[in-house]
Motif scaffolding. Structure first.
Motif, PDB file in Angstrom:
ATOM      1  N   LEU A   1       0.445  -0.726  -0.235  1.00 29.10           N
ATOM      2  CA  LEU A   1       0.022   0.143  -0.007  1.00 29.10           C
ATOM      3  C   LEU A   1       1.062   0.971   0.168  1.00 29.10           C
ATOM      4  CD1 LEU A   1      -2.931   0.764  -0.152  1.00 29.10           C
ATOM      5  CD2 LEU A   1      -3.111   0.487   2.260  1.00 29.10           C
ATOM      6  N   PHE A   2       2.218   0.894   0.758  1.00 32.39           N
ATOM      7  CA  PHE A   2       3.174   2.257   0.916  1.00 32.39           C
ATOM      8  C   PHE A   2       3.512   2.340  -0.694  1.00 32.39           C
ATOM      9  CE2 PHE A   2       6.823   4.413   1.351  1.00 32.39           C
ATOM     10  CZ  PHE A   2       7.042   5.853   1.928  1.00 32.39           C
ATOM     11  N   PHE A   3       3.831   1.224  -1.429  1.00 37.18           N
ATOM     12  CA  PHE A   3       4.410   1.532  -2.737  1.00 37.18           C
ATOM     13  C   PHE A   3       3.492   2.195  -4.062  1.00 37.18           C
ATOM     14  CE2 PHE A   3       4.840   0.137  -7.020  1.00 37.18           C
ATOM     15  CZ  PHE A   3       6.318   0.827  -7.624  1.00 37.18           C
ATOM     16  N   LEU A   4       1.792   2.019  -3.381  1.00 35.49           N
ATOM     17  CA  LEU A   4       1.201   2.770  -4.182  1.00 35.49           C
ATOM     18  C   LEU A   4       0.523   4.122  -4.154  1.00 35.49           C
ATOM     19  CD1 LEU A   4      -0.923  -0.525  -4.293  1.00 35.49           C
ATOM     20  CD2 LEU A   4       0.036   0.565  -6.267  1.00 35.49           C
ATOM     21  N   LEU A   5       0.838   4.146  -3.175  1.00 35.75           N
ATOM     22  CA  LEU A   5       0.614   6.126  -2.562  1.00 35.75           C
ATOM     23  C   LEU A   5       1.597   6.467  -2.859  1.00 35.75           C
ATOM     24  CD1 LEU A   5      -1.900   4.815   0.707  1.00 35.75           C
ATOM     25  CD2 LEU A   5      -2.468   5.589  -1.041  1.00 35.75           C
ATOM     26  N   ALA A   6       2.472   6.033  -2.073  1.00 37.39           N
ATOM     27  CA  ALA A   6       3.932   7.030  -2.440  1.00 37.39           C
ATOM     28  C   ALA A   6       4.062   6.727  -3.629  1.00 37.39           C
ATOM     29  CB  ALA A   6       4.631   6.493  -0.838  1.00 37.39           C
ATOM     30  N   VAL A   7       4.613   5.875  -3.998  1.00 38.23           N
ATOM     31  CA  VAL A   7       5.363   6.204  -5.185  1.00 38.23           C
ATOM     32  C   VAL A   7       4.995   6.124  -6.761  1.00 38.23           C
ATOM     33  CG1 VAL A   7       7.295   4.381  -6.196  1.00 38.23           C
ATOM     34  CG2 VAL A   7       7.047   4.491  -4.220  1.00 38.23           C
ATOM     35  N   TYR A   8       3.764   4.715  -6.437  1.00 38.80           N
ATOM     36  CA  TYR A   8       3.104   5.127  -7.835  1.00 38.80           C
ATOM     37  C   TYR A   8       2.357   6.387  -8.317  1.00 38.80           C
ATOM     38  CZ  TYR A   8      -0.288   3.523 -12.021  1.00 38.80           C
ATOM     39  OH  TYR A   8      -0.856   3.194 -12.891  1.00 38.80           O
ATOM     40  N   LEU A   9       1.325   6.554  -6.973  1.00 37.69           N
ATOM     41  CA  LEU A   9       0.341   7.816  -6.819  1.00 37.69           C
ATOM     42  C   LEU A   9       0.860   8.812  -6.619  1.00 37.69           C
ATOM     43  CD1 LEU A   9      -2.810   6.226  -5.897  1.00 37.69           C
ATOM     44  CD2 LEU A   9      -1.991   6.839  -7.500  1.00 37.69           C
ATOM     45  N   GLU A  10       2.265   8.981  -6.002  1.00 36.22           N
ATOM     46  CA  GLU A  10       3.023  10.011  -5.457  1.00 36.22           C
ATOM     47  C   GLU A  10       2.435  11.335  -4.236  1.00 36.22           C
ATOM     48  OE1 GLU A  10       4.883  12.261  -9.040  1.00 36.22           O
ATOM     49  OE2 GLU A  10       5.585   9.976  -9.891  1.00 36.22           O
ATOM     50  N   ILE A  11       2.313  10.534  -3.634  1.00 32.20           N
ATOM     51  CA  ILE A  11       1.372  10.830  -2.253  1.00 32.20           C
ATOM     52  C   ILE A  11       1.917  11.055  -1.289  1.00 32.20           C
ATOM     53  CG2 ILE A  11      -0.888  10.507  -0.473  1.00 32.20           C
ATOM     54  CD1 ILE A  11      -2.451   8.661  -2.770  1.00 32.20           C
TER      55      ILE A  11
ATOM     56  N   LEU B   1       4.975  10.596   4.082  1.00 28.41           N
ATOM     57  CA  LEU B   1       4.448  10.341   5.511  1.00 28.41           C
ATOM     58  C   LEU B   1       2.883  10.569   5.832  1.00 28.41           C
ATOM     59  CD1 LEU B   1       6.422  12.820   6.980  1.00 28.41           C
ATOM     60  CD2 LEU B   1       7.234  10.883   7.085  1.00 28.41           C
ATOM     61  N   LEU B   2       2.084  10.447   4.834  1.00 33.07           N
ATOM     62  CA  LEU B   2       0.901  10.118   4.935  1.00 33.07           C
ATOM     63  C   LEU B   2       0.346   9.259   4.176  1.00 33.07           C
ATOM     64  CD1 LEU B   2      -2.147  11.052   5.178  1.00 33.07           C
ATOM     65  CD2 LEU B   2      -2.147  12.419   2.793  1.00 33.07           C
ATOM     66  N   ALA B   3       1.182   8.490   3.125  1.00 35.34           N
ATOM     67  CA  ALA B   3       1.363   7.562   2.632  1.00 35.34           C
ATOM     68  C   ALA B   3       1.196   6.544   4.009  1.00 35.34           C
ATOM     69  CB  ALA B   3       1.980   7.619   1.204  1.00 35.34           C
ATOM     70  N   GLY B   4       2.725   6.325   4.961  1.00 34.71           N
ATOM     71  CA  GLY B   4       3.110   5.522   5.680  1.00 34.71           C
ATOM     72  C   GLY B   4       2.164   5.616   6.675  1.00 34.71           C
ATOM     73  N   THR B   5       1.145   7.490   7.259  1.00 29.17           N
ATOM     74  CA  THR B   5       0.450   6.846   7.722  1.00 29.17           C
ATOM     75  C   THR B   5      -0.942   5.628   7.661  1.00 29.17           C
ATOM     76  OG1 THR B   5       0.473   8.901   8.820  1.00 29.17           O
ATOM     77  CG2 THR B   5      -1.397   7.982   9.563  1.00 29.17           C
ATOM     78  N   VAL B   6      -1.362   5.817   6.638  1.00 28.91           N
ATOM     79  CA  VAL B   6      -2.600   5.178   5.478  1.00 28.91           C
ATOM     80  C   VAL B   6      -2.123   3.737   5.509  1.00 28.91           C
ATOM     81  CG1 VAL B   6      -3.586   4.941   3.642  1.00 28.91           C
ATOM     82  CG2 VAL B   6      -3.640   6.954   4.791  1.00 28.91           C
ATOM     83  N   SER B   7      -0.915   4.075   5.107  1.00 23.83           N
ATOM     84  CA  SER B   7      -0.402   2.245   4.811  1.00 23.83           C
ATOM     85  C   SER B   7      -0.025   1.197   6.556  1.00 23.83           C
ATOM     86  CB  SER B   7       1.061   2.141   4.020  1.00 23.83           C
ATOM     87  OG  SER B   7       1.779   2.492   5.011  1.00 23.83           O
ATOM     88  N   PHE B   8       0.439   2.196   6.981  1.00 25.83           N
ATOM     89  CA  PHE B   8       0.657   1.555   8.834  1.00 25.83           C
ATOM     90  C   PHE B   8      -0.575   0.879   9.704  1.00 25.83           C
ATOM     91  CE2 PHE B   8       1.488   1.791  13.116  1.00 25.83           C
ATOM     92  CZ  PHE B   8       2.582   0.738  13.209  1.00 25.83           C
TER      93      PHE B   8
END
Length: 135
Positions: free
Chosen positions: A28-38, A41-48
């Motif tokens: 989920l972190f990869f999809l949010l932070a890397v792929y969707l460029e969110i 730290l927000l992507a890390g919070t959601v995925s965690f």
């Protein structure tokens, strides 16, 4: 010696359950932070947070015996509190590894995940859940 073996065995079982949650977290972190460029730290919070839910449900299904020490609502509240501390540790390490040490985001996320594992195991094993199931 027997105590150390029991703790080692519990940690190994916890790591098995945690591996499933880690895969959810990292994917989920990869999809949010890397792929969707969110923002990472927000992507890390959601995925965690999603990983914590997976860890809790698999943990009470296969590892810990639920509602032995606390009521279900109290148990969930305590898992939330423990996970909040784990999230703060995870985000701090994610920031540190990516900003201070210039790790790429996925490497930083993986290293940060391992930082919170020990805390989560100790808190859940010693305080929240009294007994562990045999796998």
């Amino acid at each position: 010696m027997k105590f150390m073996f029991a703790i080692g065995s519990r940690f190994a079982k916890y790591s098995l359950v945690g591996s499933i949650a880690a895969i959810v977290d990292w994917t989920l972190f990869f999809l949010l932070a890397v792929y969707l460029e969110i923002f990472y730290l927000l992507a890390g919070t959601v995925s965690f947070c999603f990983a914590v839910l997976v860890n809790y449900f698999f943990g009470i299904k296969f590892l810990f015996i639920s509602e032995i020490r606390f009521t279900k609502s109290r148990e969930i509240f305590l898992v939330f509190c423990v996970s909040l501390v784990g999230l703060i540790m995870n985000l701090f390490l994610l920031y540190f590894f990516s900003s201070s040490l210039s790790f790429d985001l996925m490497t930083a996320k993986i290293f940060a995940s391992f930082g919170a594992v020990l805390w989560n195991f100790i808190a859940r094993n010693n305080y929240i859940f009294k007994d562990i199931k045999d796998l």
